[in-house]
Design an enzyme around this catalytic site. Structure first.
Site, mmCIF file in Angstrom:
data_model
loop_
_atom_site.group_PDB
_atom_site.id
_atom_site.type_symbol
_atom_site.label_atom_id
_atom_site.label_comp_id
_atom_site.label_asym_id
_atom_site.label_seq_id
_atom_site.Cartn_x
_atom_site.Cartn_y
_atom_site.Cartn_z
ATOM 1 N N GLU A 55 0.505 26.645 -55.362
ATOM 2 C CA GLU A 55 1.451 27.703 -54.830
ATOM 3 C C GLU A 55 2.287 28.315 -55.892
ATOM 4 O O GLU A 55 2.720 27.446 -56.524
ATOM 5 C CB GLU A 55 1.944 27.159 -52.993
ATOM 6 N N ASP A 226 1.162 22.507 -43.907
ATOM 7 C CA ASP A 226 1.716 23.121 -44.301
ATOM 8 C C ASP A 226 0.190 24.314 -45.244
ATOM 9 O O ASP A 226 0.536 24.473 -46.183
ATOM 10 C CB ASP A 226 2.920 22.674 -45.356
#
Ligand code: NAD
Length: 338
Positions: A55, A226
């Site tokens: 990410e 998450d």
């Protein structure tokens, strides 16, 4: 431009003192969350693989811009590698010049724990004495110490499917005055807890425990779920709690609430901090911080490290930006001397 590597960062933290560093971080986070509208925000950019994610997390205000590269590979520890590693960059926005390139594996653990403590400040009962920790991997001690600083915790009960992770946790927590209770199951660890932190890693949807196993008035800090397809609870738990998230556009894709919809969300954390929406109202309600990790948290900690590194005059100066006599003559760098 400064380079803050792992060694330099540990020096900065040891010279500051971990407790003082955490306190400064908590104050800065609270301040930045309360200036929420001053930030340019976006959900993080996610590249997904069956076994993990990579990410990019940007955030900016009118002074600084930051971003972090971070992964999440739950099976990594089987090969002796960390589940989460990260590095980040802080830039000034006047000219867009980078100021600092920084290790962020440790910083991610520290900012994640400080965010958990900030959530607990507004959502956990003031007299919370019993913390339960599910998953005692790399993040565990950071979470435990942050909660110890926030509430009068006297006992920590914990469970991990890996007994060696619990051995490691016990060794690292031995210096604290808190009573450590090693458990045989998730159910045993959570049944009388006032605050529960879930920090497990598995790239799948699991159900760690049900609401009927908990004490009234519990605060759940859910941080292991998450990313898309990675959750730790059934929807039933969320439906019966006051749910707070960091940033709806990101959380609704990555958080526990990916299983439901936005109507389950009571507030974003900044709304609770600024008093726009309520935090905990009484000792009976159950609260749930669906924390996925937001770029503002990285922004705050990078700013703090840059300030401390500048004050201490530490960090290697690295030559990543060309220095030119004539800003239009970039080609001059390639001219060989005769
Ligand atoms: N929300 C955030 O901001 C944030 C930040 C960092 C990490 N994380 C997430 O937190 C989780 C933990 O991170 P880490 O770095 O400590 O990972 P880690 O791999 O070091 O530790 C995870 C631990 O969970 C244990 N575990 C897995 N399934 C379990 C289960 N069902 N019951 C009990 N224990 C179980 C594993 O044995 C391991 O010890 C990861 O999922 C990571 O992606 C979230």
């Amino acid at each position: 431009m400064k380079l803050i590597d792992v060694d330099t960062l540990t020096q900065i933290i040891s010279r500051t003192g971990l407790e003082r560093f955490n306190l400064q971080l908590l104050q800065l986070l609270e301040q930045d969350f309360s200036h929420w509208e001053a930030f340019q925000k976006s959900p993080r950019h996610v590249t997904s693989y069956p076994h993990g994610v990579i990410e990019l997390m940007p955030c900016a205000n009118d002074e600084f811009y930051s971003f972090k590269y971070v992964n999440g590979h739950p099976a990594n520890t089987r090969e002796g590698k960390l589940c989460v590693v990260a590095m980040g960059l802080l830039a000034e926005v006047q000219h867009g010049y980078p100021l600092m390139l920084c290790e962020m594996t440790l910083l991610t653990a520290l900012r994640t724990a400080a965010t958990a403590a900030l959530g607990a400040k507004y959502l956990a009962r003031k007299n919370s004495r019993h913390l339960a920790l599910i998953g005692t991997g790399a993040q565990a001690e950071f979470q435990a110490y942050a909660m110890l600083a926030q509430r009068p915790i006297q006992q920590i009960s914990y469970f991990d499917i890996d007994p060696r992770a619990m051995d490691k946790f016990e060794k690292n927590m031995a210096a604290s005055a808190v009573e450590l209770v090693r458990c045989e199951s998730v159910a045993e660890a959570v049944s009388s807890a006032d605050i529960i932190v879930t920090a497990t890693a598995a790239k799948q949807q699991v159900e760690l425990f049900g609401i009927e196993q908990l004490k009234q008035g519990v605060h759940i800090h859910a941080m292991g779920g998450d990313c898309l397809g990675k959750t730790e609870f059934s929807l039933d738990v969320l439906q019966q709690c006051k749910v707070v998230v960091e940033y709806v556009p990101q959380s609704k894709v990555e958080g526990e609430i990916q299983q439901g919809n936005e109507s389950l969300i009571h507030a974003e954390l900044w709304e609770v901090i600024t008093g726009k929406k309520s935090g905990r109202l009484n000792d009976h309600e159950m609260t749930f911080f669906d924390a996925v990790g937001f770029a503002l948290e990285d922004f705050s900690i990078l700013k703090l490290v840059y300030q401390l590194a500048t004050e201490m005059n530490v960090g290697k100066d690295i030559d990543l930006i060309p220095q030119l006599d004539d800003a239009k003559d970039l080609f001059s760098l390639l001219k060989t001397e005769r």
